[in-house]
Design a protein around this motif. Structure first.
Motif, short mmCIF file in Angstrom:
data_model
loop_
_atom_site.label_atom_id
_atom_site.label_comp_id
_atom_site.label_asym_id
_atom_site.label_seq_id
_atom_site.Cartn_x
_atom_site.Cartn_y
_atom_site.Cartn_z
N GLY A 32 59.36 23.44 2.08
CA GLY A 32 59.04 24.53 1.17
C GLY A 32 57.56 24.75 0.95
O GLY A 32 56.78 23.83 0.74
N GLN A 40 55.87 34.16 8.64
CA GLN A 40 56.02 34.36 10.09
C GLN A 40 54.66 34.42 10.77
O GLN A 40 54.42 33.78 11.80
CB GLN A 40 56.80 35.65 10.36
CG GLN A 40 58.25 35.63 9.88
CD GLN A 40 58.41 36.06 8.43
OE1 GLN A 40 57.43 36.36 7.74
NE2 GLN A 40 59.65 36.09 7.95
N ASP A 100 62.00 40.03 17.16
CA ASP A 100 63.40 39.67 16.89
C ASP A 100 64.16 39.38 18.19
O ASP A 100 65.34 39.71 18.32
CB ASP A 100 64.09 40.79 16.09
CG ASP A 100 63.45 40.97 14.72
OD1 ASP A 100 63.24 39.97 14.03
OD2 ASP A 100 63.14 42.12 14.34
N ASP B 6 59.29 29.51 -2.58
CA ASP B 6 59.08 29.68 -1.16
C ASP B 6 60.20 29.04 -0.36
O ASP B 6 60.66 29.58 0.62
CB ASP B 6 57.75 29.06 -0.74
CG ASP B 6 56.63 30.09 -0.84
OD1 ASP B 6 55.53 29.76 -0.43
OD2 ASP B 6 56.90 31.21 -1.32
N ARG B 7 60.64 27.87 -0.80
CA ARG B 7 61.67 27.18 -0.04
C ARG B 7 62.96 28.00 -0.05
O ARG B 7 63.58 28.19 0.97
CB ARG B 7 61.92 25.79 -0.63
CG ARG B 7 62.92 25.00 0.20
CD ARG B 7 62.98 23.55 -0.24
NE ARG B 7 63.45 23.43 -1.60
CZ ARG B 7 62.87 22.67 -2.52
NH1 ARG B 7 61.78 22.02 -2.23
NH2 ARG B 7 63.36 22.60 -3.72
N ARG B 9 63.24 31.09 -0.37
CA ARG B 9 63.05 32.29 0.44
C ARG B 9 63.16 31.95 1.92
O ARG B 9 63.82 32.64 2.69
CB ARG B 9 61.68 32.89 0.13
CG ARG B 9 61.35 34.08 0.98
CD ARG B 9 60.53 35.08 0.21
NE ARG B 9 59.25 34.54 -0.20
CZ ARG B 9 58.17 34.64 0.55
NH1 ARG B 9 58.20 35.23 1.71
NH2 ARG B 9 57.02 34.15 0.13
N LEU B 10 62.51 30.88 2.32
CA LEU B 10 62.50 30.53 3.73
C LEU B 10 63.90 30.18 4.22
O LEU B 10 64.25 30.43 5.36
CB LEU B 10 61.55 29.35 3.98
CG LEU B 10 60.08 29.70 3.80
CD1 LEU B 10 59.23 28.47 3.90
CD2 LEU B 10 59.66 30.72 4.83
N LEU B 11 64.69 29.58 3.36
CA LEU B 11 66.03 29.19 3.78
C LEU B 11 67.02 30.33 3.61
O LEU B 11 68.20 30.17 3.86
CB LEU B 11 66.49 27.96 3.00
CG LEU B 11 65.63 26.71 3.26
CD1 LEU B 11 66.11 25.56 2.43
CD2 LEU B 11 65.65 26.34 4.74
N ILE B 298 56.91 42.06 3.38
CA ILE B 298 56.51 40.82 2.73
C ILE B 298 57.52 40.47 1.64
O ILE B 298 57.86 41.32 0.81
CB ILE B 298 55.10 40.95 2.10
CG1 ILE B 298 54.06 41.30 3.17
CG2 ILE B 298 54.70 39.68 1.35
CD1 ILE B 298 53.89 40.31 4.28
N SER B 302 64.57 35.83 4.13
CA SER B 302 64.54 34.60 4.91
C SER B 302 63.50 34.68 6.01
O SER B 302 63.00 35.75 6.37
CB SER B 302 65.92 34.31 5.51
OG SER B 302 65.94 34.65 6.88
N LEU B 303 63.18 33.52 6.53
CA LEU B 303 62.21 33.43 7.62
C LEU B 303 62.67 34.25 8.82
O LEU B 303 61.85 34.79 9.56
CB LEU B 303 62.07 31.95 8.01
CG LEU B 303 60.93 31.55 8.92
CD1 LEU B 303 59.60 31.95 8.32
CD2 LEU B 303 60.96 30.06 9.17
N PHE B 304 63.99 34.35 9.00
CA PHE B 304 64.50 35.05 10.18
C PHE B 304 65.00 36.46 9.87
O PHE B 304 65.73 37.05 10.65
CB PHE B 304 65.59 34.20 10.84
CG PHE B 304 65.04 32.92 11.39
CD1 PHE B 304 64.34 32.91 12.59
CD2 PHE B 304 65.15 31.73 10.69
CE1 PHE B 304 63.79 31.74 13.10
CE2 PHE B 304 64.61 30.56 11.17
CZ PHE B 304 63.92 30.56 12.38
N ALA B 305 64.57 36.99 8.72
CA ALA B 305 64.91 38.39 8.42
C ALA B 305 64.28 39.27 9.50
O ALA B 305 63.11 39.09 9.84
CB ALA B 305 64.37 38.77 7.04
N PRO B 306 65.04 40.22 10.05
CA PRO B 306 64.46 41.08 11.09
C PRO B 306 63.39 42.00 10.52
O PRO B 306 63.37 42.27 9.32
CB PRO B 306 65.66 41.88 11.61
CG PRO B 306 66.66 41.82 10.51
CD PRO B 306 66.44 40.54 9.77
N ARG B 307 62.50 42.46 11.39
CA ARG B 307 61.53 43.47 10.98
C ARG B 307 62.26 44.76 10.65
O ARG B 307 63.37 44.99 11.11
CB ARG B 307 60.52 43.68 12.11
CG ARG B 307 59.62 42.48 12.34
CD ARG B 307 58.81 42.64 13.60
NE ARG B 307 57.80 43.67 13.46
CZ ARG B 307 56.56 43.47 13.01
NH1 ARG B 307 56.19 42.26 12.67
NH2 ARG B 307 55.70 44.45 12.92
#
Lengths: 218, 333
Positions: A32, A40, A100, B6-7, B9-11, B298, B302-307
């Motif tokens: 975290g 990213q 992506d 942040d954690r 959000r990232l997860l 921004i 999640s970290l892997f959210a698409p653009r």
């Protein structure tokens, strides 16, 4: 792992040191925080920077061996492979976070953005060095091996160009100048002749590269 | 040191509060460390854990923010708003440095926003020199939640406070000969360390066509997030033009001049092939060095959210496309 000589303390120390950014990344992603509002971007740029810094370290290792003894060179292969690993993850992070993983978009980008293509060429060259970094490849390539691994010069130059083109967006070349200066400084010092006699490398024992054929000081 | 928000959000977990109170996040923001450390330090230690975020987060701002009440404004937007923490630590404001963490580091402790004067002059019937109090009283304050699209390919959603620039224009009465409006930001080397660098032409200048400036969306902005505008966000007064790339919305304004000819703009002077005078958000016209088709929002979960796909005129096409009828937007980028 190095096959010519058993891993020594220095080898392990350098190996673990080179792995630290990887652990930092894991901690920051899963533990975290610390990556800021645009995680990213922070991951892509951080990995790029780590790759460049390690690349310069690997490039400087023969010089380091001159001052600190040839044993340093036993870790050069491991450090080179770490550099390659960070560069690969840097590229994968770019594919994931910028596109992506849509390959058509990546392909379009490679054509349109020179800074992407320049980085990719550097990565391919780095892959060639990684693949031929084992003993079998060395034996089979013979003298060509040394020539091939001189490509590290080109890889550093491509990496610096990649960084420069990226920074062009803001006309902000301070960091690029620092890295380019370090590269030139290292190259210059390496080009200077080795002192004929030094207490660490008596002429009877041969040069560092003779004792560690795996790691010629190109 | 962990940052729970942040954690989560990232997860990819949902966030409890969208906006963290400033005092809270300031103490949490223990490290703004990046993976790599810039410059020479990178060669003495390549790991980037740690770093110096705390010093600036706890530094007291020279001009502390004051609460600012505003009624809900026109152009409502129900998208998730960018967290205050993100909107105030990830900024482009080159007067304080080119790193996006620089404005939060340097602006609050150096920029004196009170007293402040804004000169409005040029081709107007009633030129004025306005203090902050005059500006706050000139028209009823509205909260306008606008998308902000940076030319670099990221976006935010910000609850600005202010009123349409047209309210100010009515006050100064532009002459018939006025065709453009020119905006100048403060350029004081004593307060702004970034001015030492010659990345841009200082003072920072931007401009709009008169019809763009008088469009209801164009905001004279005095606050955000329920308080007066922070230094790193361009306080105490800036403009916000939501259908154009972010750099068009000049910050920390000291002068607004009405002119006859198209005014100079700093980014256009620096790289004319890359930054045109109009700089409308347009997914179909790529930047010379990257595509503008998508954007990174921004604070996406999640970290892997698409653009996200970028919208024409940043989603304000219906309101503003009439301004550009018949214009080739590839040529006038």
């Amino acid at each position: 792992m190095h096959r010519d000589s058993a891993p020594n303390g220095l080898w392990w120390a350098l190996f673990l040191w080179a792995s630290l950014p990887g652990w930092a990344l894991v901690v920051q992603v899963f533990g975290g925080g610390g990556l800021g509002p645009n995680p990213q971007e922070a991951i892509i740029r951080g990995l790029g920077q780590v790759s460049l810094v390690l690349l310069l370290w690997v490039y400087a290792m023969p010089l380091w061996a001159r001052w600190a003894g040839g044993q340093v060179l036993t870790a050069r292969r491991a450090m080179g492979l770490w550099t390659f690993a960070y560069a690969v993850v840097h590229f994968v992070a770019f594919l994931q976070f910028e596109h992506d993983l849509v390959l058509a978009a990546v392909w379009n980008d490679i054509g349109q953005r020179p800074f992407v293509s320049v980085g990719l060429i550097g990565l391919f060259l780095l892959a060639a060095l990684a693949v031929t970094s084992n003993r079998i490849a060395m034996r089979r390539l013979g003298v060509r091996w040394k020539r091939l691994h001189r490509a590290i010069h080109l890889i550093v130059i491509l990496s610096l160009a990649h960084f420069f083109l990226h920074k062009m967006g803001k006309n902000d070349f301070g960091e690029v100048v620092v890295y380019a200066g370090l590269f030139l400084g290292i190259a210059l010092l390496k080009a200077l002749p080795t002192p004929a006699k030094s207490p660490r490398a008596p002429s009877s024992a041969g040069s560092a590269s003779a004792r560690f054929p795996h790691t010629p000081d190109s | 040191m962990t940052d729970r928000f942040d954690r989560r959000r990232l997860l990819g977990l949902p966030l409890v509060g969208e906006i963290t109170p400033q005092a809270l996040w300031a103490s949490r923001r223990a490290f703004a460390g990046r993976l790599g450390i810039a410059g020479l330090t990178g060669l003495t230690g390549i790991t980037g854990l740690g770093g110096g975020g705390r010093a600036y987060a706890s530094a007291k701002p020279l001009t502390p923010p004051k609460p600012l009440s505003a009624r809900p404004g026109r152009w409502p937007n129900v998208e998730k708003q960018t967290r205050l923490e993100d909107a105030t630590t990830y900024n482009n404001f080159y007067e304080f440095g080119t790193q996006k963490s620089d404005p939060a580091k340097f602006a609050p402790s150096r920029l004196r926003m009170d007293p402040w004067t804004l000169v409005v002059d040029g081709l107007v019937a009633k030129p004025q020199t306005l203090g902050l109090e005059d500006l706050l009283r000139m028209a009823p304050l509205e909260e306008r939640v606008y998308r902000l699209r940076c030319v670099e390919g990221w976006s935010m959603v910000i609850p600005w406070i202010g009123y349409s620039l047209s309210a100010l224009m009515r006050r100064v009465e532009p002459l018939g000969s006025a065709k453009y409006v020119s905006f100048s930001s403060l350029a004081d080397p004593k307060q702004m360390p970034g001015l030492r660098s010659d990345v841009l032409e200082w003072p920072f200048r931007e401009g709009l066509r008169l019809d763009e400036a008088s469009h209801d969306l164009t905001l004279l902005c005095l606050g955000a997030y329920g308080q007066t505008l922070l230094a790193q966000n361009g306080g105490p007064v800036r403009i916000v033009v939501p259908w154009k790339y972010g750099f068009k919305s000049a910050k920390s304004l000291v002068r607004i001049t009405f002119v006859e000819n198209q005014p100079e703009s700093s980014w256009n002077m620096s790289a004319p092939q890359e930054y045109g005078f109009y700089s409308n958000v347009n997914p179909g016209v790529p930047h010379r060095r990257w595509s503008q088709a998508t954007e990174r929002r921004i604070g996406d979960d999640s970290l892997f959210a698409p653009r996200r796909p970028t919208l024409m005129f940043n989603g304000y096409a219906e309101a503003v496309e009439g301004l550009y009828a018949g214009m080739d937007l590839r040529r006038f980028y």
